[in-house]
Design a protein around this motif. Sequence first.
Motif, mmCIF file in Angstrom:
data_model
loop_
_atom_site.group_PDB
_atom_site.id
_atom_site.type_symbol
_atom_site.label_atom_id
_atom_site.label_comp_id
_atom_site.label_asym_id
_atom_site.label_seq_id
_atom_site.Cartn_x
_atom_site.Cartn_y
_atom_site.Cartn_z
ATOM 1 N N ILE A 24 0.832 -1.214 0.000
ATOM 2 C CA ILE A 24 0.000 0.000 0.000
ATOM 3 C C ILE A 24 0.864 1.260 0.000
ATOM 4 N N GLU A 25 1.988 1.217 0.701
ATOM 5 C CA GLU A 25 2.896 2.374 0.742
ATOM 6 C C GLU A 25 3.537 2.629 -0.621
ATOM 7 N N ASP B 51 -0.468 2.570 -5.795
ATOM 8 C CA ASP B 51 -1.736 3.306 -5.700
ATOM 9 C C ASP B 51 -2.868 2.283 -5.690
ATOM 10 N N HIS C 222 -6.672 0.838 -5.014
ATOM 11 C CA HIS C 222 -8.050 1.339 -5.025
ATOM 12 C C HIS C 222 -8.984 0.483 -4.166
ATOM 13 N N LEU D 115 -4.077 0.665 8.254
ATOM 14 C CA LEU D 115 -4.199 1.376 6.969
ATOM 15 C C LEU D 115 -5.237 2.499 7.044
ATOM 16 N N ARG D 116 -6.247 2.357 7.927
ATOM 17 C CA ARG D 116 -7.268 3.399 8.054
ATOM 18 C C ARG D 116 -6.719 4.697 8.660
ATOM 19 N N LYS E 8 -4.395 6.262 7.327
ATOM 20 C CA LYS E 8 -3.990 7.101 6.197
ATOM 21 C C LYS E 8 -4.849 6.956 4.942
ATOM 22 N N TYR E 9 -5.538 5.827 4.808
ATOM 23 C CA TYR E 9 -6.221 5.538 3.538
ATOM 24 C C TYR E 9 -7.709 5.275 3.748
ATOM 25 N N ASP E 10 -8.519 5.628 2.736
ATOM 26 C CA ASP E 10 -9.965 5.419 2.862
ATOM 27 C C ASP E 10 -10.554 4.566 1.736
#
Length: 235
Positions: free
Chosen positions: A43-44, A47, A49, A69-70, A72-74
């Motif tokens: 994930i880092e 990209d 989805h 992961l939540r 930083k990412y949605d």
Amino acid sequence: MEMNHVLVVEDDKEIREGVEIYLKSQGYEVFQAADGVEGLEVIEKEDIHLAIVDIMMPRMDGISMVVKLREKYDFPVIFLSAKSEEVDKIMGLNMGADDYVTKPFTPMELLARVNSQLRRYRRFMEKLGDKEENSRIHTIGGLEINEDTVEVTVDGEPVKMTPIEYKILLLLMKNPGRVFSAEEIYERVWNERAINTDTIMVHVRNIREKIEVNPREPKYLKVVWGVGYKIEKQA
């Protein structure tokens, strides 16, 4: 059309590769990880989805990975869970996952969930983009002020304002429901220390004459006696 990137995090190599083969045949670009630690590393770098994440994995389980992961990412997350992991599945949804598929599952079922979550996420991102695009347009009931065009309309009809009237109205409309004292309005609009605030009362009266159907019974610009002025929130 942009290709969607899907991350499959599963310690069972056979399941992981089977999911990858099927998703690739449907036009997705797929990344693999054998546990939560590897998943976060992908994930880092990439990209992503959407992520398909197994709950029970060595080193870092799926729930711990999603919590991480939540931060930083949605993007959407779909859990893979065995029937015996019902409690973990519920906990996972509470911790930030969007959906789950119970093992054993058919490729068609998983694909349907993937497509559904990506559609929802795409719509969410489009709405977010629209909101950001329109963040300089402020609307309260039939009253609207556009920062880009420096225009004020009431029920769709343009209203002419002096620069000071516009600035006072903009300040109040950007903070609906908040009461501003005359001193605070003066200091924010003129950018200097308030000495004589009588002029604020005159400007407020003029604004009311322009935006209210009945200035004596204002719908928008209200006086809070002894405190200041506010734009009333509209239901």
